[in-house]
Design a protein around this motif. Sequence first.
Motif, PDB file in Angstrom:
ATOM      1  N   HIS A 187       0.822  -1.211   0.000  1.00  0.00           N
ATOM      2  CA  HIS A 187       0.000   0.000   0.000  1.00  0.00           C
ATOM      3  C   HIS A 187       0.858   1.263   0.000  1.00  0.00           C
ATOM      4  O   HIS A 187       0.321   2.379  -0.119  1.00  0.00           O
ATOM      5  CB  HIS A 187      -0.932  -0.002   1.207  1.00  0.00           C
ATOM      6  CG  HIS A 187      -1.891  -1.154   1.220  1.00  0.00           C
ATOM      7  ND1 HIS A 187      -2.683  -1.481   0.148  1.00  0.00           N
ATOM      8  CD2 HIS A 187      -2.178  -2.073   2.193  1.00  0.00           C
ATOM      9  CE1 HIS A 187      -3.420  -2.551   0.439  1.00  0.00           C
ATOM     10  NE2 HIS A 187      -3.122  -2.923   1.672  1.00  0.00           N
TER      11      HIS A 187
ATOM     12  N   GLU B 182      -3.351   9.085  -0.904  1.00  0.00           N
ATOM     13  CA  GLU B 182      -3.761   7.779  -1.419  1.00  0.00           C
ATOM     14  C   GLU B 182      -3.119   6.638  -0.624  1.00  0.00           C
ATOM     15  O   GLU B 182      -3.755   5.614  -0.362  1.00  0.00           O
ATOM     16  CB  GLU B 182      -3.393   7.681  -2.905  1.00  0.00           C
ATOM     17  CG  GLU B 182      -4.240   8.567  -3.797  1.00  0.00           C
ATOM     18  CD  GLU B 182      -3.900   8.420  -5.273  1.00  0.00           C
ATOM     19  OE1 GLU B 182      -2.851   7.786  -5.564  1.00  0.00           O
ATOM     20  OE2 GLU B 182      -4.658   8.934  -6.102  1.00  0.00           O
ATOM     21  N   SER B 183      -1.874   6.820  -0.243  1.00  0.00           N
ATOM     22  CA  SER B 183      -1.178   5.777   0.524  1.00  0.00           C
ATOM     23  C   SER B 183      -1.815   5.583   1.896  1.00  0.00           C
ATOM     24  O   SER B 183      -2.004   4.443   2.353  1.00  0.00           O
ATOM     25  CB  SER B 183       0.307   6.125   0.679  1.00  0.00           C
ATOM     26  OG  SER B 183       0.950   6.098  -0.566  1.00  0.00           O
TER      27      SER B 183
ATOM     28  N   ASN C   1      -5.101   3.785   1.385  1.00  0.00           N
ATOM     29  CA  ASN C   1      -4.881   2.359   1.106  1.00  0.00           C
ATOM     30  C   ASN C   1      -4.442   1.599   2.361  1.00  0.00           C
ATOM     31  O   ASN C   1      -4.865   0.454   2.586  1.00  0.00           O
ATOM     32  CB  ASN C   1      -3.821   2.199   0.012  1.00  0.00           C
ATOM     33  CG  ASN C   1      -4.326   2.664  -1.346  1.00  0.00           C
ATOM     34  OD1 ASN C   1      -5.538   2.671  -1.596  1.00  0.00           O
ATOM     35  ND2 ASN C   1      -3.415   3.062  -2.215  1.00  0.00           N
TER      36      ASN C   1
ATOM     37  N   LYS D  80      -7.502   0.892   4.511  1.00  0.00           N
ATOM     38  CA  LYS D  80      -8.282  -0.246   4.017  1.00  0.00           C
ATOM     39  C   LYS D  80      -7.606  -1.569   4.382  1.00  0.00           C
ATOM     40  O   LYS D  80      -8.261  -2.515   4.825  1.00  0.00           O
ATOM     41  CB  LYS D  80      -8.434  -0.147   2.499  1.00  0.00           C
ATOM     42  CG  LYS D  80      -9.325   0.988   2.035  1.00  0.00           C
ATOM     43  CD  LYS D  80      -9.389   1.036   0.510  1.00  0.00           C
ATOM     44  CE  LYS D  80     -10.247   2.200   0.017  1.00  0.00           C
ATOM     45  NZ  LYS D  80     -10.261   2.279  -1.469  1.00  0.00           N
TER      46      LYS D  80
END
Length: 335
Positions: free
Chosen positions: A209, A242-243, A246, A249
Amino acid sequence: MNTNTTPDIASINEKRSSLTDNNADEPLELANSDYRLALFENKFVEQWQELTSNLEQLLQELRKKRHNIDTELNKQIEIALQICRSDTGIPSIEEIERRFEIEKSYEIVYEKYLNEIRAHLSQHLLSLDDALKRSLDTVKSQVAEILIEKADLGELTQARGSELISVLAVEIPGQLIPCIPSKLKLAFQILAEFELSYRGLVQYRIRPHLDGLTPKEAKTLKLTVLPSAQQVFINLKIAHIESVRNCEKGLKQLLSEPNQVAFAIVEEFVDRTIRAADVEKEWQLLLQLVRSQIWDDFLGEQGQMQHEWINSVEQATTVDEETSEVDAIFALMNM
């Protein structure tokens, strides 16, 4: 009428005394030893039933919740992610420009910042290690509590919780049954040495991720042909957001794993300590080795009761003997 009664009475008493003196001490000592052994065996049967029942009950509780979310880990994840969002490590446009003056290339500046930000982000996630360790320590402590309450093993050491497991893993002899490696010792060693950690459970799953913050990866945003400090800043910002998303999640998918791990390691412990062949015999031999430390009070109380009972029997016997002597005298006098 025979008036010489003294020799006859003396003879009677001598015979009775001889029988009593020759046989009294040895049988009583043997009886005392047998009595204490019987007490130990009865006590062991009770403890074995309590120990096995409570370990099985704990295992069933862990089985029921093995797919549940670990609330402590969930809480720590939220804290870690919040810190990741607030402490990004992303440089300002001015800092990017100053670094460009040194490197003479926005591409080089961008790649170095990607590596630094990725390292900064992953550093924040290391805080999950404490929550994972606490989760397993809680389960080890539950096992330790059963060993203390149902097997009296707390009498062997001042250590408590997971530390008790570690101490017993060292102290249990390598062989309880001669020439056979101890299954009990191995079980305690496995549980004591097992650790739940960020690096062991989470890290390798989270690294993918972070690819968006790794130079030259397919997921990494590329700079244009004519890059600028502002573009570097924007790309770093997007890649970081975004990292983190991710990672969130990925971490949320692991929330039940500590409970699954806890169930698995305790089931392994239960299999080796109460279900394996001959392991009940190992428990009996172990507790025999340490019974002087564990059961002194219990056996002492029971031994005192036995001693008092023997005294009462001896007193009753003395009264009977004295009564018999009187009867013998009257019998001789009437001859």
